[in-house]
Design a protein around this motif. Sequence first.
Motif, mmCIF file in Angstrom:
data_model
loop_
_atom_site.group_PDB
_atom_site.id
_atom_site.type_symbol
_atom_site.label_atom_id
_atom_site.label_comp_id
_atom_site.label_asym_id
_atom_site.label_seq_id
_atom_site.Cartn_x
_atom_site.Cartn_y
_atom_site.Cartn_z
ATOM 1 N N VAL A 192 -49.515 -30.933 -13.597
ATOM 2 C CA VAL A 192 -48.444 -31.253 -13.066
ATOM 3 C C VAL A 192 -48.974 -31.996 -11.805
ATOM 4 O O VAL A 192 -49.886 -31.786 -11.024
ATOM 5 C CB VAL A 192 -47.149 -30.385 -12.817
ATOM 6 N N GLU A 193 -47.849 -32.430 -10.925
ATOM 7 C CA GLU A 193 -48.110 -33.077 -9.746
ATOM 8 C C GLU A 193 -48.372 -32.074 -8.701
ATOM 9 O O GLU A 193 -47.636 -31.003 -8.922
ATOM 10 C CB GLU A 193 -47.110 -34.120 -9.258
ATOM 11 N N VAL A 194 -48.723 -32.368 -7.562
ATOM 12 C CA VAL A 194 -48.853 -31.204 -6.469
ATOM 13 C C VAL A 194 -47.900 -30.583 -6.086
ATOM 14 O O VAL A 194 -47.210 -29.527 -6.013
ATOM 15 C CB VAL A 194 -49.679 -31.768 -5.336
ATOM 16 N N ASP A 195 -46.757 -31.615 -5.589
ATOM 17 C CA ASP A 195 -45.305 -31.157 -5.090
ATOM 18 C C ASP A 195 -44.707 -30.421 -5.864
ATOM 19 O O ASP A 195 -44.148 -29.287 -5.481
ATOM 20 C CB ASP A 195 -44.684 -32.287 -4.797
ATOM 21 N N LYS A 196 -44.686 -30.644 -7.404
ATOM 22 C CA LYS A 196 -43.848 -29.913 -8.243
ATOM 23 C C LYS A 196 -44.338 -28.594 -8.466
ATOM 24 O O LYS A 196 -43.983 -27.582 -8.627
ATOM 25 C CB LYS A 196 -43.780 -30.743 -9.790
ATOM 26 N N LYS A 197 -46.007 -28.613 -8.451
ATOM 27 C CA LYS A 197 -46.661 -27.203 -8.790
ATOM 28 C C LYS A 197 -46.527 -26.489 -7.505
ATOM 29 O O LYS A 197 -46.122 -25.375 -7.550
ATOM 30 C CB LYS A 197 -48.202 -27.704 -8.882
ATOM 31 N N SER A 198 -46.268 -26.855 -6.270
ATOM 32 C CA SER A 198 -46.022 -26.162 -4.857
ATOM 33 C C SER A 198 -44.890 -25.525 -4.985
ATOM 34 O O SER A 198 -44.537 -24.291 -4.462
ATOM 35 C CB SER A 198 -46.181 -27.328 -3.773
ATOM 36 N N LYS A 199 -43.627 -26.114 -5.572
ATOM 37 C CA LYS A 199 -42.303 -25.575 -5.611
ATOM 38 C C LYS A 199 -42.286 -24.300 -6.496
ATOM 39 O O LYS A 199 -41.407 -23.485 -6.550
ATOM 40 C CB LYS A 199 -41.414 -26.628 -5.877
ATOM 41 N N LYS A 200 -43.173 -24.423 -7.693
ATOM 42 C CA LYS A 200 -43.148 -23.408 -8.629
ATOM 43 C C LYS A 200 -43.979 -22.112 -8.387
ATOM 44 O O LYS A 200 -44.017 -21.154 -9.168
ATOM 45 C CB LYS A 200 -43.336 -23.928 -9.965
ATOM 46 N N LEU A 201 -44.663 -22.298 -7.290
ATOM 47 C CA LEU A 201 -45.698 -21.187 -6.988
ATOM 48 C C LEU A 201 -44.822 -19.873 -6.344
ATOM 49 O O LEU A 201 -43.926 -19.854 -5.753
ATOM 50 C CB LEU A 201 -46.713 -21.577 -5.806
#
Length: 202
Positions: free
Chosen positions: A60-69
């Motif tokens: 997935v995109e970096v922004d979406k991945k960052s929010k789900k960490l």
Amino acid sequence: MKKQFNRMRQLAHQTVGRAEKTEVLSDDLLQVEKRLDLVKQVSHSTHKKLTACLQGQQGVEVDKKSKKLPLTTLAQCLIDGAAVLGDDSLLGKMLKLCGETQDQLSQELLLFEVQMEREVIEPLYTLSEVEIPNIQKQRKHLTKLVLDMDSARTRISSQQTCTVLWPKKLTMQTISRRCVWDLNAAKCANSAHAVPTLSLSP
């Protein structure tokens, strides 16, 4: 169908030692070929374990991945708590500092996972699921071509052997073609017991 039959017959002859087997690969390539299955197995297992270790969602995109960490969620929770308590509170200041630290840790983790996906996980997947299967597929195709070549070579050798043992001039088929019964009309007219003459001239 005939080609497959010739391959099976050639393979059977090579198995029992009645025909020579052509080897087109060098010794080094043969050793590498024997280890392909092991490399594929290890690469697949390593790729699976590394993927399971990722905290962010893969692909997935970096922004979406960052929010789900999980670290990002924890950092946001601490910052929100500090905002509720205010900067005048000692606990609020501590929560704000911890939240900012957790946010930095989440960004470092995100960069690490993105780099690991690009440089480790994706190459392992390509190796185990794309490149090695393609090599094995081409190897099977090469084996079929070598069998076809050996089969054709065996048939040519057999034909040459038959030609040496039974020359064309001595075959019954050639003699029968060259034998011409020449009925002598004059002798047939003079005698009822005329015998046809055998001509062997071409």
